[in-house]
Write a protein that holds these residues in place. Sequence first.
Motif, PDB file in Angstrom:
ATOM      1  N   ILE A 121       0.842  -1.195   0.000  1.00  0.00           N
ATOM      2  CA  ILE A 121       0.000   0.000   0.000  1.00  0.00           C
ATOM      3  C   ILE A 121       0.877   1.246   0.000  1.00  0.00           C
ATOM      4  N   MET A 122       0.505   2.210  -0.826  1.00  0.00           N
ATOM      5  CA  MET A 122       1.257   3.447  -0.974  1.00  0.00           C
ATOM      6  C   MET A 122       0.892   4.415   0.145  1.00  0.00           C
ATOM      7  N   ALA A 123       1.748   5.392   0.344  1.00  0.00           N
ATOM      8  CA  ALA A 123       1.435   6.469   1.273  1.00  0.00           C
ATOM      9  C   ALA A 123       0.308   7.299   0.679  1.00  0.00           C
ATOM     10  N   VAL A 124      -0.384   8.072   1.512  1.00  0.00           N
ATOM     11  CA  VAL A 124      -1.514   8.880   1.063  1.00  0.00           C
ATOM     12  C   VAL A 124      -1.100   9.816  -0.068  1.00  0.00           C
ATOM     13  N   ALA A 125       0.045  10.456   0.060  1.00  0.00           N
ATOM     14  CA  ALA A 125       0.503  11.381  -0.982  1.00  0.00           C
ATOM     15  C   ALA A 125       0.657  10.656  -2.312  1.00  0.00           C
ATOM     16  N   GLN A 126       1.148   9.431  -2.276  1.00  0.00           N
ATOM     17  CA  GLN A 126       1.280   8.661  -3.513  1.00  0.00           C
ATOM     18  C   GLN A 126      -0.090   8.290  -4.066  1.00  0.00           C
ATOM     19  N   LEU A 127      -1.008   7.911  -3.192  1.00  0.00           N
ATOM     20  CA  LEU A 127      -2.357   7.574  -3.646  1.00  0.00           C
ATOM     21  C   LEU A 127      -3.026   8.785  -4.289  1.00  0.00           C
ATOM     22  N   ASN A 128      -2.826   9.980  -3.705  1.00  0.00           N
ATOM     23  CA  ASN A 128      -3.410  11.194  -4.280  1.00  0.00           C
ATOM     24  C   ASN A 128      -2.944  11.409  -5.709  1.00  0.00           C
ATOM     25  N   LYS A 129      -1.709  11.052  -5.992  1.00  0.00           N
ATOM     26  CA  LYS A 129      -1.174  11.211  -7.349  1.00  0.00           C
ATOM     27  C   LYS A 129      -1.790  10.220  -8.319  1.00  0.00           C
ATOM     28  N   CYS A 130      -2.459   9.210  -7.796  1.00  0.00           N
ATOM     29  CA  CYS A 130      -3.085   8.189  -8.643  1.00  0.00           C
ATOM     30  C   CYS A 130      -4.565   8.474  -8.894  1.00  0.00           C
ATOM     31  N   LEU A 131      -5.084   9.572  -8.351  1.00  0.00           N
ATOM     32  CA  LEU A 131      -6.506   9.894  -8.565  1.00  0.00           C
ATOM     33  C   LEU A 131      -6.814   9.931 -10.056  1.00  0.00           C
ATOM     34  N   GLY A 132      -7.924   9.327 -10.416  1.00  0.00           N
ATOM     35  CA  GLY A 132      -8.338   9.286 -11.816  1.00  0.00           C
ATOM     36  C   GLY A 132      -7.710   8.150 -12.602  1.00  0.00           C
ATOM     37  N   ARG A 133      -6.796   7.436 -12.004  1.00  0.00           N
ATOM     38  CA  ARG A 133      -6.128   6.331 -12.689  1.00  0.00           C
ATOM     39  C   ARG A 133      -6.867   5.034 -12.396  1.00  0.00           C
ATOM     40  N   HIS A 134      -6.700   4.086 -13.294  1.00  0.00           N
ATOM     41  CA  HIS A 134      -7.273   2.763 -13.078  1.00  0.00           C
ATOM     42  C   HIS A 134      -6.295   1.945 -12.248  1.00  0.00           C
ATOM     43  N   VAL A 135      -6.845   1.324 -11.218  1.00  0.00           N
ATOM     44  CA  VAL A 135      -6.021   0.562 -10.287  1.00  0.00           C
ATOM     45  C   VAL A 135      -6.659  -0.793 -10.010  1.00  0.00           C
ATOM     46  N   ARG A 136      -5.816  -1.675  -9.537  1.00  0.00           N
ATOM     47  CA  ARG A 136      -6.279  -2.963  -9.016  1.00  0.00           C
ATOM     48  C   ARG A 136      -5.804  -2.989  -7.580  1.00  0.00           C
ATOM     49  N   LEU A 137      -6.744  -3.135  -6.654  1.00  0.00           N
ATOM     50  CA  LEU A 137      -6.417  -3.208  -5.235  1.00  0.00           C
ATOM     51  C   LEU A 137      -6.683  -4.621  -4.750  1.00  0.00           C
ATOM     52  N   VAL A 138      -5.854  -5.084  -3.861  1.00  0.00           N
ATOM     53  CA  VAL A 138      -6.091  -6.360  -3.193  1.00  0.00           C
ATOM     54  C   VAL A 138      -6.177  -6.035  -1.712  1.00  0.00           C
ATOM     55  N   PRO A 144      -0.852  10.559 -16.408  1.00  0.00           N
ATOM     56  CA  PRO A 144      -0.232   9.940 -15.247  1.00  0.00           C
ATOM     57  C   PRO A 144       0.299  10.955 -14.237  1.00  0.00           C
ATOM     58  N   ASP A 145       0.606  12.153 -14.685  1.00  0.00           N
ATOM     59  CA  ASP A 145       1.144  13.155 -13.774  1.00  0.00           C
ATOM     60  C   ASP A 145       0.080  14.108 -13.266  1.00  0.00           C
ATOM     61  N   MET A 146      -1.163  13.828 -13.622  1.00  0.00           N
ATOM     62  CA  MET A 146      -2.239  14.723 -13.210  1.00  0.00           C
ATOM     63  C   MET A 146      -2.383  14.707 -11.700  1.00  0.00           C
ATOM     64  N   GLU A 147      -2.352  15.889 -11.095  1.00  0.00           N
ATOM     65  CA  GLU A 147      -2.488  15.990  -9.653  1.00  0.00           C
ATOM     66  C   GLU A 147      -3.646  16.928  -9.356  1.00  0.00           C
ATOM     67  N   LEU A 148      -4.596  16.464  -8.622  1.00  0.00           N
ATOM     68  CA  LEU A 148      -5.743  17.284  -8.271  1.00  0.00           C
ATOM     69  C   LEU A 148      -5.439  18.044  -6.988  1.00  0.00           C
ATOM     70  N   PRO A 149      -6.062  19.201  -6.820  1.00  0.00           N
ATOM     71  CA  PRO A 149      -5.800  19.974  -5.599  1.00  0.00           C
ATOM     72  C   PRO A 149      -6.378  19.267  -4.373  1.00  0.00           C
ATOM     73  N   ASP A 150      -5.807  19.603  -3.215  1.00  0.00           N
ATOM     74  CA  ASP A 150      -6.339  19.074  -1.963  1.00  0.00           C
ATOM     75  C   ASP A 150      -7.736  19.613  -1.743  1.00  0.00           C
TER      76      ASP A 150
END
Length: 186
Positions: free
Chosen positions: A6-23, A79-85
């Motif tokens: 599991i990534m840190a929150v900051a890393q997860l925020n950078k993945c917003l809008g991306r397709h992911v597979r979570l286990v 992939p580099d899209m970052e949404l504001p807090d």
Amino acid sequence: AGGRPIMAVAQLNKCLGRHVRLVTTHGEEVVGELFYVEARTGSLGIRQMQDQGRCSYKVLRWSTVHEVDLLPDSGTSGPDMELPDIDMEVIERQERDFVAAEEERLKTFGVGVTAEAQDLFDSLHVSQGSRSTAWDGDTIVCHGVRIAKPYDPSCCSQGEPQTLERIRKVIAGIKEKKARESRGAR
């Protein structure tokens, strides 16, 4: 992709809008778009597309996520899209304002009243001011004058004598106008 811890929150925020597979820690696999990450509640949301353009949402506590894989981008976001807090104070204030406005709006609907009674209320609400017209059960109260069923001038009571007379005249005028409109529609 062998799955990452599991990534840190900051890393997860950078993945917003991306397709992911979570286990999850329970072995459940969840695939979809990372829709939101909320640090305050420790949650994240996944949007899963379904048939006919519909979608569903799955909310997970990130403490239950064991691994995350980024899937090939669907082209919806870079992939580099970052949404504001998100400023939760602003969101909570907007929610409080919306709820207060909605509660005020709901007070303008009579419960268990006829359409004619609601029409009369709406007309009084507009012509006499929204702050001075309210429902009290199935009775309309306008400038302190109580208007009971069947909502005609003779059903007015209480209030200052001048106000009582004025509201009776207004109701008579509204009813006369409605009668003219219904005759003209025939």
